[in-house]
Motif scaffolding. Structure first.
Motif, PDB file in Angstrom:
ATOM      1  N   VAL A 159       0.902  -1.085   0.094  1.00 44.79           N
ATOM      2  CA  VAL A 159      -0.113   0.100  -0.083  1.00 44.79           C
ATOM      3  C   VAL A 159       0.860   1.013  -0.018  1.00 44.79           C
ATOM      4  CG1 VAL A 159      -2.168  -0.864   1.022  1.00 44.79           C
ATOM      5  CG2 VAL A 159      -0.199  -0.256   2.486  1.00 44.79           C
ATOM      6  N   ILE A 160       0.341   2.180  -0.556  1.00 48.60           N
ATOM      7  CA  ILE A 160       1.129   3.802  -0.964  1.00 48.60           C
ATOM      8  C   ILE A 160       0.237   4.654  -0.344  1.00 48.60           C
ATOM      9  CG2 ILE A 160       2.264   2.632  -2.830  1.00 48.60           C
ATOM     10  CD1 ILE A 160       0.560   4.776  -4.371  1.00 48.60           C
ATOM     11  N   ASN A 161       0.752   5.750   0.147  1.00 53.49           N
ATOM     12  CA  ASN A 161       0.170   7.076   0.210  1.00 53.49           C
ATOM     13  C   ASN A 161      -0.067   7.723  -0.976  1.00 53.49           C
ATOM     14  OD1 ASN A 161      -0.270   9.895   0.673  1.00 53.49           O
ATOM     15  ND2 ASN A 161       0.291   9.665   2.988  1.00 53.49           N
ATOM     16  N   PRO A 162      -1.387   7.891  -1.416  1.00 53.89           N
ATOM     17  CA  PRO A 162      -1.575   8.354  -2.944  1.00 53.89           C
ATOM     18  C   PRO A 162      -1.187   9.861  -3.137  1.00 53.89           C
ATOM     19  CG  PRO A 162      -3.545   8.063  -1.681  1.00 53.89           C
ATOM     20  CD  PRO A 162      -2.453   7.523  -0.760  1.00 53.89           C
ATOM     21  N   LYS A 163      -1.030  10.480  -1.760  1.00 59.80           N
ATOM     22  CA  LYS A 163      -0.641  11.914  -1.975  1.00 59.80           C
ATOM     23  C   LYS A 163       0.973  12.167  -2.159  1.00 59.80           C
ATOM     24  CE  LYS A 163      -4.488  13.551   1.064  1.00 59.80           C
ATOM     25  NZ  LYS A 163      -4.956  14.263   2.165  1.00 59.80           N
ATOM     26  N   LYS A 164       1.662  10.995  -1.729  1.00 61.49           N
ATOM     27  CA  LYS A 164       3.031  11.200  -1.869  1.00 61.49           C
ATOM     28  C   LYS A 164       3.604  10.218  -3.242  1.00 61.49           C
ATOM     29  CE  LYS A 164       6.080  11.466   0.907  1.00 61.49           C
ATOM     30  NZ  LYS A 164       7.278  11.058   2.103  1.00 61.49           N
ATOM     31  N   ILE A 165       2.867   9.454  -3.452  1.00 62.14           N
ATOM     32  CA  ILE A 165       3.324   8.518  -4.519  1.00 62.14           C
ATOM     33  C   ILE A 165       2.228   8.611  -5.546  1.00 62.14           C
ATOM     34  CG2 ILE A 165       4.047   6.042  -5.329  1.00 62.14           C
ATOM     35  CD1 ILE A 165       6.063   7.722  -3.770  1.00 62.14           C
ATOM     36  N   LYS A 166       2.402   9.271  -6.871  1.00 58.77           N
ATOM     37  CA  LYS A 166       1.375   9.225  -7.831  1.00 58.77           C
ATOM     38  C   LYS A 166       1.715   8.086  -8.981  1.00 58.77           C
ATOM     39  CE  LYS A 166       0.151  13.198  -6.221  1.00 58.77           C
ATOM     40  NZ  LYS A 166      -1.091  13.207  -5.488  1.00 58.77           N
ATOM     41  N   PRO A 225      16.898   4.644  -6.723  1.00 59.68           N
ATOM     42  CA  PRO A 225      17.192   3.797  -5.526  1.00 59.68           C
ATOM     43  C   PRO A 225      17.681   4.297  -4.371  1.00 59.68           C
ATOM     44  CG  PRO A 225      18.862   4.268  -7.372  1.00 59.68           C
ATOM     45  CD  PRO A 225      17.624   4.771  -7.688  1.00 59.68           C
ATOM     46  N   GLY A 226      16.938   3.573  -3.132  1.00 60.95           N
ATOM     47  CA  GLY A 226      17.418   4.104  -1.798  1.00 60.95           C
ATOM     48  C   GLY A 226      16.615   5.370  -1.198  1.00 60.95           C
ATOM     49  N   LYS A 227      15.743   5.945  -2.437  1.00 66.13           N
ATOM     50  CA  LYS A 227      15.197   7.311  -1.909  1.00 66.13           C
ATOM     51  C   LYS A 227      13.795   6.935  -1.523  1.00 66.13           C
ATOM     52  CE  LYS A 227      17.905   9.993  -5.019  1.00 66.13           C
ATOM     53  NZ  LYS A 227      18.026  11.251  -5.990  1.00 66.13           N
ATOM     54  N   LEU A 228      13.106   6.111  -2.015  1.00 64.51           N
ATOM     55  CA  LEU A 228      11.536   5.601  -1.378  1.00 64.51           C
ATOM     56  C   LEU A 228      11.648   4.951  -0.130  1.00 64.51           C
ATOM     57  CD1 LEU A 228      10.997   6.310  -4.386  1.00 64.51           C
ATOM     58  CD2 LEU A 228       9.216   4.825  -4.304  1.00 64.51           C
ATOM     59  N   THR A 229      10.911   5.261   0.654  1.00 65.40           N
ATOM     60  CA  THR A 229      10.717   4.660   2.002  1.00 65.40           C
ATOM     61  C   THR A 229       9.529   3.681   2.274  1.00 65.40           C
ATOM     62  OG1 THR A 229       9.535   6.598   2.714  1.00 65.40           O
ATOM     63  CG2 THR A 229      12.020   6.498   3.048  1.00 65.40           C
ATOM     64  N   TYR A 230       9.836   2.734   3.075  1.00 57.99           N
ATOM     65  CA  TYR A 230       8.471   1.823   3.573  1.00 57.99           C
ATOM     66  C   TYR A 230       8.585   1.703   5.155  1.00 57.99           C
ATOM     67  CZ  TYR A 230      11.686  -2.360   4.169  1.00 57.99           C
ATOM     68  OH  TYR A 230      12.364  -3.369   4.225  1.00 57.99           O
ATOM     69  N   ILE A 288      14.779  -8.468  -2.529  1.00 52.64           N
ATOM     70  CA  ILE A 288      15.505  -9.580  -3.259  1.00 52.64           C
ATOM     71  C   ILE A 288      15.008  -9.922  -4.481  1.00 52.64           C
ATOM     72  CG2 ILE A 288      16.299 -11.897  -2.698  1.00 52.64           C
ATOM     73  CD1 ILE A 288      16.395 -11.232   0.205  1.00 52.64           C
ATOM     74  N   GLN A 289      13.847 -10.114  -4.537  1.00 50.50           N
ATOM     75  CA  GLN A 289      13.298 -10.639  -5.694  1.00 50.50           C
ATOM     76  C   GLN A 289      12.941  -9.761  -6.780  1.00 50.50           C
ATOM     77  OE1 GLN A 289       9.588 -12.841  -4.948  1.00 50.50           O
ATOM     78  NE2 GLN A 289      10.568 -14.364  -3.391  1.00 50.50           N
ATOM     79  N   THR A 290      12.838  -8.434  -6.510  1.00 48.31           N
ATOM     80  CA  THR A 290      12.734  -7.269  -7.482  1.00 48.31           C
ATOM     81  C   THR A 290      14.242  -6.679  -8.137  1.00 48.31           C
ATOM     82  OG1 THR A 290      12.025  -5.683  -5.967  1.00 48.31           O
ATOM     83  CG2 THR A 290      10.164  -6.760  -7.169  1.00 48.31           C
ATOM     84  N   LYS A 291      15.199  -7.087  -7.058  1.00 49.01           N
ATOM     85  CA  LYS A 291      16.582  -6.589  -7.104  1.00 49.01           C
ATOM     86  C   LYS A 291      16.341  -4.848  -7.218  1.00 49.01           C
ATOM     87  CE  LYS A 291      18.585 -10.113  -9.882  1.00 49.01           C
ATOM     88  NZ  LYS A 291      17.521 -11.000  -9.534  1.00 49.01           N
ATOM     89  N   THR A 292      15.755  -4.439  -6.061  1.00 50.79           N
ATOM     90  CA  THR A 292      15.446  -3.020  -5.902  1.00 50.79           C
ATOM     91  C   THR A 292      16.157  -2.438  -4.529  1.00 50.79           C
ATOM     92  OG1 THR A 292      13.256  -3.395  -5.102  1.00 50.79           O
ATOM     93  CG2 THR A 292      13.636  -2.711  -7.471  1.00 50.79           C
ATOM     94  N   ASP A 293      16.069  -1.116  -4.307  1.00 50.27           N
ATOM     95  CA  ASP A 293      16.659  -0.626  -3.220  1.00 50.27           C
ATOM     96  C   ASP A 293      15.622   0.352  -2.454  1.00 50.27           C
ATOM     97  OD1 ASP A 293      18.147   0.207  -0.970  1.00 50.27           O
ATOM     98  OD2 ASP A 293      19.458   1.395  -2.061  1.00 50.27           O
ATOM     99  N   ILE A 294      14.920   0.079  -1.344  1.00 56.16           N
ATOM    100  CA  ILE A 294      14.050   1.023  -0.583  1.00 56.16           C
ATOM    101  C   ILE A 294      14.423   1.131   0.679  1.00 56.16           C
ATOM    102  CG2 ILE A 294      11.606   1.202  -0.251  1.00 56.16           C
ATOM    103  CD1 ILE A 294      10.899  -1.167  -2.043  1.00 56.16           C
TER     104      ILE A 294
END
Length: 336
Positions: free
Chosen positions: A141-148, A163-168, A186-192
């Motif tokens: 789930v996301i905050n729709p006001k922050k993430i469009k 990479p490394g800028k979005l937060t969870y 790990i499965q998407t090879k991304t950085d959050i």
């Protein structure tokens, strides 16, 4: 000393005492059976190891209300948050095994043995697995006001572009929210960037307030906020869409067939709780699951009520402890 070499008077005393002891031993199971027949004779306490308002509470409170209806006795929900749910589990493990204390834990507690170097309880030995109470898929789930982002694909594109800028958010280091995020990375090879909170309730409120961008959460705690538009669901973990969110794709739909994460809640008895009383609680748990009120709440939260037998649930807990240990090792998660 063997009774045959005792004096006659001593021998009679020995045999009398031995008979009394044997009688007491034989009577014990019957005494517990009688106690189980009258159970519950007073309020029952379920220790919930998270603050009020989190996902566990979303299921514990309706069960408490229904328990009062079916038994005429109070089911106290005792919230003992802290240390990723391990504080409450530790408190539960020290309670008397008299059939009036139980523990409502879940996914967090099969993860904990791998991320906490020292626990003063064993989830498989000091607490006895009784029953699965609810199983809900995890959702992104996301905050729709922050993430469009109108879709999961758009969210994934933003994550990869920053990479490394979005937060969870998570309920704390080593929580199921945290490990779901690490498995996703790990499965998407991304950085959050992981932002831990002190409990699932605060983490969810942090997302709603716009303090973080996203959350890997159990649908049970997010459902009402999704419906109200405060947060937006973009993905359901697992191989099937959820009836509560029919328009939201599942992980298999977007090419992540192995991203299978569920938040589940179970009930444990305290080690030493007599089996007749465990059986009585299991009977009540079954009745709770058959209640139309409970079925309605579970459906609203996209949850399934547990149908495992006691041995099946114990085996499930055993397997989950080992499954998450592999994820913890791969993600190199450590809590000092």
């Amino acid at each position: 000393m063997h009774p045959s070499i005792l004096p006659q008077r001593g021998r009679r005393r020995f045999l009398t005492q031995a008979a009394a002891g044997a009688g007491a031993a034989l009577a014990a199971p019957w005494a517990w059976a009688d106690a189980a027949h009258d159970w519950p004779a007073k309020p029952v306490t379920w220790i919930v190891p998270f603050p009020a308002g989190g996902g566990t509470d979303a299921f514990a409170r309706p069960l408490s209300a229904q328990f009062a209806k079916t038994t005429g006795k109070t089911l106290v929900i005792d919230n003992r948050g802290g240390a990723g749910g391990t504080l409450g589990a530790s408190v539960a493990a020290r309670q008397p095994a008299d059939g009036y204390y139980f523990f409502m834990g879940g996914t967090h507690h099969v993860i904990a043995p791998s991320v906490y170097p020292k626990l003063d309880y064993d989830i498989e030995k000091d607490l006895l697995p009784l029953a699965m109470l609810a199983k809900v898929p995890q959702v992104i789930v996301i905050n729709p006001k922050k993430i469009k982002a109108a879709s999961f694909q758009e969210l994934l594109a933003q994550i990869r572009a920053n990479p490394g800028k979005l937060t969870y958010a998570s309920a704390g280091p080593g929580s199921s929210h945290h490990l779901a995020g690490e498995l996703f990375k790990i499965q998407t090879k991304t950085d959050i960037l992981h932002v831990p909170y002190k409990g699932a309730g605060p983490a969810l409120q942090g997302l709603i307030a716009g303090e973080v961008d996203m959350l890997f959460d159990g649908l049970g705690s997010s459902a009402a906020h999704i419906a109200a538009g405060r947060i937006k669901a973009l993905l359901v973990a697992g191989a099937q869409r959820n009836p509560a969110l029919p328009d939201v794709p599942c992980a298999a739909d977007v090419g992540l067939p192995d991203y299978n994460v569920a938040t589940w809640y179970g009930l444990w008895a305290i080690k030493g709780t007599p089996q007749p009383i465990q059986n009585r609680m299991l009977d009540e748990v079954r009745k709770l699951g058959e209640s139309p009120d409970i079925r309605s709440v579970w459906a609203k939260n996209g949850a399934e009520y547990g149908s495992m037998t006691q041995p099946q649930f114990a085996a499930f807990v055993h397997d989950e402890v080992r499954r998450w240990a592999q994820v913890v090792k791969a993600a190199n998660v450590k809590i000092e």
